[in-house]
Write a protein that holds these residues in place. Structure first.
Motif, PDB file in Angstrom:
ATOM      1  N   LEU A 129       1.895   4.034   5.515  1.00  0.00           N
ATOM      2  CA  LEU A 129       0.951   3.627   6.559  1.00  0.00           C
ATOM      3  C   LEU A 129       0.070   4.766   7.056  1.00  0.00           C
ATOM      4  O   LEU A 129      -1.056   4.539   7.504  1.00  0.00           O
ATOM      5  CB  LEU A 129       1.720   3.037   7.749  1.00  0.00           C
ATOM      6  N   ALA A 130       0.566   5.996   6.976  1.00  0.00           N
ATOM      7  CA  ALA A 130      -0.139   7.136   7.568  1.00  0.00           C
ATOM      8  C   ALA A 130      -1.587   7.279   7.090  1.00  0.00           C
ATOM      9  O   ALA A 130      -2.481   7.552   7.911  1.00  0.00           O
ATOM     10  CB  ALA A 130       0.646   8.421   7.301  1.00  0.00           C
ATOM     11  N   PRO A 131      -1.896   7.102   5.794  1.00  0.00           N
ATOM     12  CA  PRO A 131      -3.296   7.299   5.360  1.00  0.00           C
ATOM     13  C   PRO A 131      -4.303   6.330   5.976  1.00  0.00           C
ATOM     14  O   PRO A 131      -5.511   6.573   5.891  1.00  0.00           O
ATOM     15  CB  PRO A 131      -3.212   7.095   3.834  1.00  0.00           C
ATOM     16  N   LEU A 132      -3.822   5.253   6.598  1.00  0.00           N
ATOM     17  CA  LEU A 132      -4.751   4.319   7.238  1.00  0.00           C
ATOM     18  C   LEU A 132      -5.492   4.964   8.402  1.00  0.00           C
ATOM     19  O   LEU A 132      -6.549   4.469   8.823  1.00  0.00           O
ATOM     20  CB  LEU A 132      -3.985   3.080   7.732  1.00  0.00           C
ATOM     21  N   VAL A 133      -4.965   6.078   8.909  1.00  0.00           N
ATOM     22  CA  VAL A 133      -5.639   6.796   9.995  1.00  0.00           C
ATOM     23  C   VAL A 133      -7.013   7.292   9.549  1.00  0.00           C
ATOM     24  O   VAL A 133      -7.918   7.476  10.369  1.00  0.00           O
ATOM     25  CB  VAL A 133      -4.752   7.967  10.481  1.00  0.00           C
ATOM     26  N   TYR A 134      -7.200   7.490   8.258  1.00  0.00           N
ATOM     27  CA  TYR A 134      -8.512   7.914   7.759  1.00  0.00           C
ATOM     28  C   TYR A 134      -9.600   6.905   8.099  1.00  0.00           C
ATOM     29  O   TYR A 134     -10.783   7.284   8.176  1.00  0.00           O
ATOM     30  CB  TYR A 134      -8.466   8.116   6.241  1.00  0.00           C
ATOM     31  N   LEU A 135      -9.242   5.632   8.296  1.00  0.00           N
ATOM     32  CA  LEU A 135     -10.254   4.642   8.679  1.00  0.00           C
ATOM     33  C   LEU A 135     -10.893   5.013  10.005  1.00  0.00           C
ATOM     34  O   LEU A 135     -12.111   4.878  10.191  1.00  0.00           O
ATOM     35  CB  LEU A 135      -9.619   3.254   8.757  1.00  0.00           C
TER      36      LEU A 135
END
Length: 435
Positions: A400-406
């Motif tokens: 889930l962590a890479p969704l912060v790039y949004l």
């Protein structure tokens, strides 16, 4: 009414006067060397935790406090000390900071008990608090706007390289000579470098090599209000975008060893070695992505924002894909590629902040950027993923962590749209009469 020279804005077709290249590179080398010393002194303690635990029977929470107290001081003091450095003098401030953290590291080496060691680590944090923001302000002042993403990214990568060197070299020295010698060595390195820095880097020399958009502020001269660091929508987006992209980089730094141990069945030392490679990839990505940005944006400055968005998108796609793959070498390769781009916007972000802040408060602007990177990224990332891991498992949290790039991409898109207006606002700010 007193007139002021207009800044050389990073506009299409703008050219800067030719300046000697050797001294700026020397300034970068010495300032970068002190940044390595900063992170070596900060992270070396992680390598000697087993020795401290055995000698003083310390709990894990006590060991963690030795690291957390440094991070806490950096978070609390970065902004106010950056403000003081803009007023007292950046070169003098850097020298004083390096002396404080080096002597504090030496105090760590001779600490007689845990209380003394904790107090010395407190002083390490005080000395290191604003070095990154003030140091990068000094470095970028002697380089033209069209190469600032390169040197900004290279400078910030020093944190990754210094951390790796500090842990690896500190562990080696501790095993062969004792943990106190590991700390003493880091202190001596810092003191030697600060002497060299003091002999070579002076404000007078910097003034001869500075670029016009980083003009030195004369005593009693015009100083932009601190509110200008936060009233500019574009620079706010640069802070937020940079901080959020650091979120995932911080997660990789903190949780990769545990992930490799749990899901790849690696021993702690092997997991540490592979994690070190990942750290180096993050640092290399900062440098390469900064250089790419400078080349792409030389005639079109707004492309700093475009490349930063691209780095975030590439990191998100690669990391989301990587953590979905089964454990194995192919998965690690994809995750490594994602790590390379994970902090790629760091260099462009420093260039954006340099272009969007007045020279008189530029170090404070970098302090604001450092604060955003710390609060939104370095502090929030590992903590949030830790909370998610308690509920979803570490793998689920990392997926889930890479969704912060949004969020980072959205902030950068807004910043790009407001960039021309922000540059015009900076010009208007510099035209104001002094009191």
């Amino acid at each position: 009414m007193k007139s002021h020279a207009l800044p050389t804005l990073d506009l299409p077709g703008g050219t800067a006067p030719a300046k000697p290249r050797i001294y700026p590179l020397v300034v970068f080398g010495l300032t970068f060397g002190l940044l390595l010393s900063d992170y070596m002194s900060r992270q070396v303690l992680n390598a000697v935790f087993p020795f401290l635990k055995a000698e003083w029977a310390l709990s894990d929470s006590q060991l963690a406090a030795l690291t957390s107290v440094v991070a806490a001081m950096v978070g609390l003091l970065t902004f106010p000390l950056s403000v003081l450095a803009d007023r007292w003098g950046r070169v003098r401030s850097l020298v004083l900071m390096a002396i404080i953290w080096s002597l504090a590291t030496l105090l760590c080496a001779i600490a007689a008990d845990y209380g003394q060691l904790l107090g010395a680590r407190f002083l390490v944090g005080v000395g290191e608090a604003a070095y990154g923001s003030v140091g990068i302000a000094v470095v970028l002042s002697v380089f033209a706007p069209h190469v600032r993403a390169t040197f900004g990214g290279a400078f910030m990568a020093g944190g990754s390289f210094g951390s790796t060197i500090g842990v690896a070299l500190g562990g080696f020295i501790a095993v062969h000579f004792g943990w106190r010698w590991a700390l003493a060595f880091m202190a001596v390195v810092g003191l030697v470098l600060v002497v060299l820095f003091r002999l070579v880097v002076t404000q007078r020399r910097l003034d001869r090599h500075r670029f016009e958009d980083d003009a030195a502020v004369e005593p009693g001269g015009y100083r932009a209000p601190l509110s200008s660091l936060f009233s500019n929508a574009s620079v706010l987006c640069a802070y937020v975008g940079s901080g959020l992209q650091m979120f995932v980089a911080a997660v990789l730094l903190a949780w990769t060893p545990s992930y490799l141990n749990r899901y790849h069945a690696m021993s702690p030392d092997t997991a540490g070695f592979v994690s070190a490679i990942l750290v180096l990839l993050i640092g290399a990505g900062m440098i390469v992505c900064g250089a790419i940005t400078d080349r792409a944006s030389r005639r079109h400055p707004e492309r700093k924002w475009t490349t930063s968005i691209g780095y975030g998108a590439a990191a998100a796609i690669l990391l989301i894909t990587g953590f979905q793959l089964p454990a194995g070498v192919p998965q690690l390769v994809v995750i490594g590629c994602g790590a390379f781009f994970s902090a790629g916007a760091s260099g462009p972000a420093t260039a954006m902040v340099a272009n969007l802040t007045h020279a008189s408060v530029r170090a404070t602007g970098f302090g604001s950027l450092t604060l955003a990177n710390s609060l939104l990224g370095l502090a929030a990332g590992p903590f949030v993923v830790g909370l998610l891991a308690d509920r979803l498992g570490l793998l689920g949290a990392l997926q889930l962590a890479p969704l912060v790039y949004l969020g980072a991409i959205a902030a950068l898109l807004i910043g790009k749209r407001r960039y021309p207006a922000a540059l015009r606002g900076l010009t208007a700010l510099d035209r104001r009469p002094s009191a």
